[in-house]
Design a protein around this motif. Structure first.
Motif, mmCIF file in Angstrom:
data_model
loop_
_atom_site.group_PDB
_atom_site.id
_atom_site.type_symbol
_atom_site.label_atom_id
_atom_site.label_comp_id
_atom_site.label_asym_id
_atom_site.label_seq_id
_atom_site.Cartn_x
_atom_site.Cartn_y
_atom_site.Cartn_z
ATOM 1 N N UNK A 17 -8.820 -6.691 -1.430
ATOM 2 C CA UNK A 17 -7.803 -6.049 -2.269
ATOM 3 C C UNK A 17 -8.078 -4.555 -2.381
ATOM 4 N N UNK A 18 -7.230 -3.874 -3.129
ATOM 5 C CA UNK A 18 -7.225 -2.408 -3.113
ATOM 6 C C UNK A 18 -8.531 -1.738 -3.516
ATOM 7 N N UNK A 19 -9.310 -2.397 -4.352
ATOM 8 C CA UNK A 19 -10.519 -1.743 -4.831
ATOM 9 C C UNK A 19 -11.688 -1.792 -3.861
ATOM 10 N N UNK A 20 -11.484 -2.250 -2.652
ATOM 11 C CA UNK A 20 -12.610 -2.439 -1.740
ATOM 12 C C UNK A 20 -13.153 -1.107 -1.223
ATOM 13 N N UNK A 21 -14.279 -1.212 -0.538
ATOM 14 C CA UNK A 21 -14.933 -0.002 -0.031
ATOM 15 C C UNK A 21 -14.796 0.144 1.482
ATOM 16 N N UNK A 22 -13.878 -0.565 2.072
ATOM 17 C CA UNK A 22 -13.713 -0.432 3.513
ATOM 18 C C UNK A 22 -13.250 0.988 3.842
ATOM 19 N N UNK A 23 -13.544 1.438 5.057
ATOM 20 C CA UNK A 23 -13.199 2.827 5.400
ATOM 21 C C UNK A 23 -11.696 3.086 5.310
ATOM 22 N N UNK A 24 -11.375 4.313 4.976
ATOM 23 C CA UNK A 24 -9.999 4.801 5.050
ATOM 24 C C UNK A 24 -9.981 5.904 6.109
ATOM 25 N N UNK A 25 -8.859 6.039 6.771
ATOM 26 C CA UNK A 25 -8.769 7.028 7.849
ATOM 27 C C UNK A 25 -7.409 7.715 7.834
ATOM 28 N N UNK A 144 -6.516 -6.650 11.642
ATOM 29 C CA UNK A 144 -7.795 -6.940 10.991
ATOM 30 C C UNK A 144 -7.545 -7.168 9.493
ATOM 31 N N UNK A 145 -8.159 -8.221 8.946
ATOM 32 C CA UNK A 145 -7.907 -8.553 7.530
ATOM 33 C C UNK A 145 -8.178 -7.384 6.594
ATOM 34 N N UNK A 146 -9.119 -6.524 6.956
ATOM 35 C CA UNK A 146 -9.461 -5.410 6.072
ATOM 36 C C UNK A 146 -8.361 -4.358 5.987
ATOM 37 N N UNK A 147 -7.534 -4.286 7.036
ATOM 38 C CA UNK A 147 -6.528 -3.216 7.093
ATOM 39 C C UNK A 147 -5.103 -3.740 7.233
ATOM 40 N N UNK A 148 -4.963 -5.037 7.305
ATOM 41 C CA UNK A 148 -3.646 -5.636 7.574
ATOM 42 C C UNK A 148 -2.609 -5.164 6.554
ATOM 43 N N UNK A 149 -1.475 -4.720 7.047
ATOM 44 C CA UNK A 149 -0.408 -4.250 6.163
ATOM 45 C C UNK A 149 -0.715 -2.923 5.501
ATOM 46 N N UNK A 150 -1.787 -2.274 5.932
ATOM 47 C CA UNK A 150 -2.215 -1.028 5.305
ATOM 48 C C UNK A 150 -2.339 0.103 6.328
ATOM 49 N N UNK A 224 -1.174 3.995 -1.192
ATOM 50 C CA UNK A 224 -2.573 3.875 -0.802
ATOM 51 C C UNK A 224 -2.797 3.074 0.474
ATOM 52 N N UNK A 225 -2.120 3.431 1.552
ATOM 53 C CA UNK A 225 -2.476 2.781 2.822
ATOM 54 C C UNK A 225 -3.889 3.196 3.228
ATOM 55 N N UNK A 226 -4.591 2.297 3.920
ATOM 56 C CA UNK A 226 -5.973 2.631 4.316
ATOM 57 C C UNK A 226 -6.015 3.464 5.585
ATOM 58 N N UNK A 227 -4.996 3.313 6.414
ATOM 59 C CA UNK A 227 -4.962 4.074 7.666
ATOM 60 C C UNK A 227 -3.587 4.713 7.799
ATOM 61 N N UNK A 228 -3.569 6.014 8.001
ATOM 62 C CA UNK A 228 -2.280 6.678 8.231
ATOM 63 C C UNK A 228 -2.404 7.644 9.403
ATOM 64 N N UNK A 270 -9.046 6.069 -4.855
ATOM 65 C CA UNK A 270 -8.884 5.129 -3.744
ATOM 66 C C UNK A 270 -9.439 5.720 -2.438
ATOM 67 N N UNK A 271 -9.303 7.034 -2.297
ATOM 68 C CA UNK A 271 -9.719 7.689 -1.044
ATOM 69 C C UNK A 271 -11.023 8.482 -1.161
#
Ligand SMILES: [Zn+2]
Length: 355
Positions: A17-25, A144-150, A224-228, A270-271
């Motif tokens: 979910x949104x609060x995770x620490x996976x990388x953003x790019x 990838x589940x970490x970024x799906x839809x993001x 708050x998309x993780x990848x843009x 978030x970023x």
């Protein structure tokens, strides 16, 4: 008991979910901006050409300085105040730092294609908006589940979206006079949509970068998309039109857009501290009087450059590393930043440029 089982089942999903620490790019591309201006600022012979600059005196006041270091600072202050101090830059050929496209065309679509797929397909040699048949790294992120839809893309030029679009990719994208695609429709986004409707289609298949900027920064804040991927195009258009002052203005404005995007992200929890910024181009342009052109017959237009900033990037400034580097390595670099298992079609693993 059932509830406990449900919670246990949901726990791994909740980690995504949104609060995770996976990388953003945030990937930012600047179509056809030459390494010459990025690393040395405005070029004197072009700046003084009254046929290609409306008001030489005013343009010199804005962009002419006595040293290349001062000139590049005047042109792209965010790059030289922030990226150069906190991140790294590749492609200053005056220092022997070489990056280039691997494709032979030196035009945009093949450049974006190799950047995102990590391969060169000799059959991709035009700029038409045709879906790219090859697997691309953003598609792998989106699966990838970490970024799906993001994973989201905003671009000025129509064909850019097709570099990452095929039957399977399903990456939301808005390009060339299309409306915003944010999930959260803010008043700002609705206003920008309305303004876009009222704009003349000056370049046909490409809208002005100010719209791309507005959609991108507002969507980052709202969704708050993780990848843009943000794809700017004004520099290339003004260069083709042989308007050197407009071209410099576009480079300067793009630098300010990037500064705003970076500052908006780094002041959003978030970023903040979790985001890497990758900034690059799709091709170079010719030298001197050939500056307006690019393509297989324009010498020097294979030259590209790359900047990295943010999470995981060491403050190396202008770095030589172990080049020459190729634009097709950007796909591997994106995979490294996002911790993706990405193998380009054909199976040839390329080295990431960093980190
Ligand atoms: Zn072009």
């Amino acid at each position: 008991m059932k509830r406990l089982i449900l919670i246990l089942f949901l726990m791994p999903l909740m980690a995504f979910a949104k609060g995770d620490d996976f990388p953003r790019l945030v990937i930012i591309t600047i179509d056809g901006l030459r390494w010459q201006e990025v690393f040395s600022g405005a070029e004197e012979s072009l700046l003084s050409n009254t046929k290609e600059v409306r008001n030489v005196e005013q343009t010199r006041r804005l962009y002419w300085r006595h040293t290349p270091v001062d000139r590049r600072m005047a042109l792209m202050p965010f790059v030289w105040n922030t990226v150069a101090k906190q991140g790294m830059l590749i492609g200053n050929r005056n220092l022997g730092s070489v990056m280039q496209v691997a494709n032979k065309t030196n035009i945009s679509f093949p450049g974006y294609s190799e950047m995102m797929t990590g391969i060169v397909d000799e059959d991709i040699k035009g700029n038409d908006p045709i879906p790219n048949p090859h697997l691309n790294v953003l598609e792998v992120a989106n699966q990838d589940l970490r970024y799906k839809g993001s994973v989201v893309m905003y671009g000025s030029w129509k064909s850019t979206r097709y570099a990452i679009h095929n039957e399977e990719a399903h990456i939301p994208a808005s390009v060339s006079y299309e409306k915003n695609i944010a999930k959260t429709q803010t008043p700002v986004l609705k206003m920008v949509d309305r303004m876009m409707e009222g704009m003349p289609h000056y370049w046909g298949s490409e809208h002005f970068d100010a719209f791309t900027y507005a959609y991108a920064i507002e969507t980052l804040k709202a969704d708050h998309p993780k990848v843009m991927w943000i794809s700017f195009g004004d520099c290339d258009e003004w260069a083709h039109a042989r308007k050197y002052d407009f071209y410099l203005d576009a480079a300067n404005a793009t630098d300010a857009f990037i500064s705003d995007i970076y500052n908006a992200c780094e002041s959003d929890k978030f970023y903040k501290g979790k985001t890497t910024y990758l900034i690059t181009c799709d091709h170079g342009r010719g030298d001197g009087d050939q500056w307006a052109s690019h393509g297989s017959s324009t010498k020097g237009s294979e030259a590209t450059w790359l900047m990295l900033l943010g999470k995981g990037i060491e403050p190396k400034g202008e770095t030589l590393n172990n080049g020459p580097f190729f634009t097709k390595q950007v796909a591997a670099t994106i995979a490294r930043i996002l911790d993706l298992d990405f193998t380009p079609e054909g199976g040839a693993q390329l080295l990431p440029i960093a980190p």
